[in-house]
Design an enzyme around this catalytic site. Structure first.
Site, short mmCIF file in Angstrom:
data_model
loop_
_atom_site.label_atom_id
_atom_site.label_comp_id
_atom_site.label_asym_id
_atom_site.label_seq_id
_atom_site.Cartn_x
_atom_site.Cartn_y
_atom_site.Cartn_z
N ASP A 76 31.07 83.83 -28.63
CA ASP A 76 32.61 84.14 -28.85
C ASP A 76 33.13 85.66 -29.40
O ASP A 76 32.70 84.58 -30.89
CB ASP A 76 33.43 82.96 -28.71
CG ASP A 76 32.51 82.17 -27.57
OD1 ASP A 76 33.01 82.31 -26.24
OD2 ASP A 76 32.35 80.99 -28.01
N ASP A 109 26.00 86.88 -31.71
CA ASP A 109 27.54 85.90 -31.73
C ASP A 109 28.14 85.32 -30.24
O ASP A 109 27.72 87.04 -29.43
CB ASP A 109 27.94 85.60 -32.58
CG ASP A 109 29.34 84.89 -32.81
OD1 ASP A 109 28.88 83.45 -32.09
OD2 ASP A 109 30.06 84.76 -33.16
#
Ligand code: ZN
Length: 177
Positions: free
Chosen positions: A24, A22
């Site tokens: 952020d 992922d």
């Protein structure tokens, strides 16, 4: 949508092991108002140092990220691309690159098949890179990452938002061939 694919192993028939990341809260500091510009993209200080261990162990690194800021009209595909260029520049200076970047630009209410925890983006990556799922991992700071990872059959690790990857990297290296 795909921002980048560096290569495909389909042609020589070798399946690759991948760590799906992922973005952020894992690679860069998460912002409540979204990372809309390159200036707002602030990398977590030691992330390049730790990711390099995975590269050296033969993992490909693929980013899978929800970017509803585009669907909400707060930023653009072009800005997102510039943000990813900034990310790649930082990683290049550390001797490696992210191999693929996939993102969902839609809003939750669009009910698309690519916004995590849906697995559309992972399916594209698995096909395009020829991924060995059983030897691959998903790292995320949100339950949607873990859910998606479980759906595709990867091992999953959920981390604290904006935290160091130190322990995660150890766990992966200790549980990989
Ligand atoms: Zn989508």
């Amino acid at each position: 949508m795909r921002d980048l694919i560096s290569f495909s192993s389909k042609y020589d028939g070798t399946k690759v092991k991948v760590v799906f990341l992922d973005r952020d809260g894992v690679i860069n500091f998460e912002r409540k108002d979204y990372v809309k510009t390159p200036d707002e993209f602030q990398i977590i200080p030691d992330v390049a140092f730790w990711l390099k261990f995975l590269v050296d162990k033969g993992f490909k690194l693929i980013v899978v990220t929800n970017q509803s800021m585009i669907g909400r009209g707060l930023s653009t595909h072009e800005n997102l691309h510039l943000i990813h260029q900034k990310m790649q520049k930082i990683f290049s200076e550390n001797g490696f690159q992210i191999d693929g970047i996939y993102y969902c630009p839609h809003k939750p209410e669009d009910s698309c098949s690519c916004r995590k925890p849906e697995i559309g983006l992972y399916k594209n990556a698995i096909d395009e890179f020829y991924v060995n799922i059983k030897n691959s991992w998903v790292i995320g700071n949100d339950v949607t990452d873990v859910l998606a990872g479980e759906r595709i059959g990867c091992k999953t690790i959920k981390i604290q938002t904006n935290s160091s990857l130190k322990d995660v990297i150890s766990e992966i290296l200790n549980n990989s061939t």
